[in-house]
Design a protein around this motif. Structure first.
Motif, PDB file in Angstrom:
ATOM      1  N   ILE A 208       1.003  -1.299  -0.065  1.00 46.50           N
ATOM      2  CA  ILE A 208      -0.106   0.023   0.163  1.00 46.50           C
ATOM      3  C   ILE A 208       0.829   1.279   0.038  1.00 46.50           C
ATOM      4  CG2 ILE A 208      -1.810   1.238   1.296  1.00 46.50           C
ATOM      5  CD1 ILE A 208      -2.587  -1.479   2.415  1.00 46.50           C
ATOM      6  N   GLY A 209       1.920   1.159   0.526  1.00 46.15           N
ATOM      7  CA  GLY A 209       2.839   2.295   0.822  1.00 46.15           C
ATOM      8  C   GLY A 209       1.997   3.410   1.630  1.00 46.15           C
ATOM      9  N   GLY A 210       2.134   4.698   1.165  1.00 46.75           N
ATOM     10  CA  GLY A 210       1.453   5.816   1.770  1.00 46.75           C
ATOM     11  C   GLY A 210       2.475   6.640   2.877  1.00 46.75           C
ATOM     12  N   PRO A 211       1.887   7.535   3.756  1.00 49.10           N
ATOM     13  CA  PRO A 211       2.778   8.104   4.740  1.00 49.10           C
ATOM     14  C   PRO A 211       3.425   7.282   5.913  1.00 49.10           C
ATOM     15  CG  PRO A 211       0.477   8.127   5.010  1.00 49.10           C
ATOM     16  CD  PRO A 211       0.424   7.606   3.697  1.00 49.10           C
ATOM     17  N   LYS A 212       4.764   7.832   6.062  1.00 50.40           N
ATOM     18  CA  LYS A 212       5.170   7.004   7.120  1.00 50.40           C
ATOM     19  C   LYS A 212       4.667   7.300   8.515  1.00 50.40           C
ATOM     20  CE  LYS A 212       8.481   6.085   4.220  1.00 50.40           C
ATOM     21  NZ  LYS A 212       8.426   4.473   3.798  1.00 50.40           N
ATOM     22  N   LEU A 213       4.524   6.246   9.339  1.00 47.56           N
ATOM     23  CA  LEU A 213       4.272   6.256  10.529  1.00 47.56           C
ATOM     24  C   LEU A 213       5.143   7.408  11.599  1.00 47.56           C
ATOM     25  CD1 LEU A 213       2.337   5.049  12.769  1.00 47.56           C
ATOM     26  CD2 LEU A 213       3.846   3.520  13.264  1.00 47.56           C
ATOM     27  N   LEU A 214       6.307   6.957  11.740  1.00 47.79           N
ATOM     28  CA  LEU A 214       7.099   7.867  12.635  1.00 47.79           C
ATOM     29  C   LEU A 214       8.589   7.737  11.716  1.00 47.79           C
ATOM     30  CD1 LEU A 214       6.385   6.508  16.153  1.00 47.79           C
ATOM     31  CD2 LEU A 214       5.665   8.475  15.209  1.00 47.79           C
ATOM     32  N   PRO A 215       8.661   8.733  11.059  1.00 51.20           N
ATOM     33  CA  PRO A 215       9.989   8.851  10.051  1.00 51.20           C
ATOM     34  C   PRO A 215      11.168   8.970  10.640  1.00 51.20           C
ATOM     35  CG  PRO A 215       8.514  10.587   9.601  1.00 51.20           C
ATOM     36  CD  PRO A 215       7.678   9.801  10.451  1.00 51.20           C
ATOM     37  N   ALA A 216      11.266   9.599  11.944  1.00 53.73           N
ATOM     38  CA  ALA A 216      12.560   9.952  12.481  1.00 53.73           C
ATOM     39  C   ALA A 216      12.728   8.698  13.353  1.00 53.73           C
ATOM     40  CB  ALA A 216      12.257  11.077  13.315  1.00 53.73           C
ATOM     41  N   THR A 217      11.828   8.047  13.805  1.00 51.64           N
ATOM     42  CA  THR A 217      11.975   6.821  14.560  1.00 51.64           C
ATOM     43  C   THR A 217      12.019   5.484  14.021  1.00 51.64           C
ATOM     44  OG1 THR A 217      10.734   7.596  16.384  1.00 51.64           O
ATOM     45  CG2 THR A 217      10.916   5.335  16.468  1.00 51.64           C
TER      46      THR A 217
END
Length: 332
Positions: A208-217
């Motif tokens: 599905i992909g899409g936005p990252k959950l917690l990109p820095a973590t």
């Protein structure tokens, strides 16, 4: 809980139908994954790097699964011994990664705490088991005071307490579950669904992909992957738990779904917690023990929070080994 004898002989260790279902299903999934990876290799449908990573992960699972399931099927003592070894291995990686290994006083206090809490599980002494949490924290807090080195006291003490909380008191709940005659399907269910959560997050994230959950973590985790893993884990746990806890106070649709949500959320929270630790100290993996997975702690991080959460949720409705002999070693 009704089930097998307290220390079941090998001949009846698979007496529970749910135990057989879980073991068969897991090995069927591994066999299916092998066929899929072979198909990808023959057709060239995936990039070489992806195929190599999938092969490494599959090979790791081929020897991880017997190590995970074997002690649980072998019996109570083997299960507690395996949980103890897992806690010590995870703490070793944690201590090396965080630099705590340089402080042998704190290391010694934590190791004693890990061994003590697992001994309490082996002894089936619940009072000692729960008392060791504050007692061990107190020992860790005062252990390095006689060294007369106040510089860095807060950091090394906090690292020690955190390590004991995760790899001692937290993981030991898995071992304590083995004091119940019907522990096998419970532990197998938790281990299998925690692994499923990781696989589902990876699969839904890629599809599905899409936005990252917690990109820095955790840059590779997406919102779609997290939600897909939560839905999958909740459904599978609720389905299996309905069979495991049939006829008990927990056998209600809303409680089974709640249990599934707890396992699903705790599994992902444990993974993200370890990601936060790794990002904070600037490393990718906690070790290199498992090809395709990193270290032992990288593979089993989800169980750190699932173990106590599942133990106390199940304990509220059903309990563990309530009708079994206690203080088997100390003879109280």
């Amino acid at each position: 809980m009704a089930g097998e004898p307290f220390i079941a002989p090998i001949g009846v260790m698979l007496a529970s139908p749910v135990t057989i279902w879980i073991v068969a299903a897991v090995f069927a999934v591994v066999a299916g994954a092998a066929l899929v990876i072979a198909g990808l290799s023959l057709t060239g449908a995936a990039a070489p790097a992806m195929r190599r990573e999938l092969r490494l992960r599959l090979l790791s699972w081929c020897w991880l699964l017997p190590l995970m399931f074997g002690p649980v099927l072998a019996g109570r003592v083997w299960t507690i011994a395996a949980v103890t070894a897992l806690g010590l291995l995870c703490f070793r990686e944690y201590a090396r990664a965080t630099g705590l290994f340089r402080d042998w006083v704190i290391i010694g206090a934590v190791l004693l705490g890990v061994l003590a809490v697992n001994f309490a599980a082996l002894d089936h002494w619940y009072g000692f088991f729960v008392a060791l949490w504050p007692l061990t924290v107190g020992v860790i807090a005062i252990a390095s005071i006689p060294v007369d080195r106040p510089a860095g006291y807060i950091q090394r003490t906090a690292l020690g307490v955190f390590g004991y909380m995760l790899f001692g008191a937290g993981l030991a709940h898995l071992g304590y579950m083995a004091n119940d005659p019907g522990y096998r399907p419970i532990l197998l269910m938790l281990m299998a669904t925690v692994a499923l959560s990781d696989v589902a997050a990876f699969t839904f994230g890629k599809l599905i992909g899409g936005p990252k959950l917690l990109p820095a973590t955790s840059p590779n985790k997406s919102v779609a992957g997290a939600l897909g893993a939560l839905a999958t884990t909740t459904a599978v746990v609720a389905f299996l738990a309905a069979a495991v806890f049939q006829g008990t106070n927990m056998d209600k649709p809303h409680w089974l779904v709640c249990f599934g949500l707890i396992v699903g959320i705790a599994a992902q929270a444990g993974d993200l917690m370890l990601s936060s630790i790794k990002r904070d100290i600037g490393i990718k993996d906690m070790g290199v023990t498992l090809p395709g997975h990193g270290g032992v702690l990288d593979r089993f991080n989800s169980l750190l929070l699932v173990a106590p959460a599942a133990f106390h949720f199940i304990g509220y409705f059903v309990g563990f080994g309530l009708q079994q002999p206690t203080r088997l070693i100390t003879g109280g």
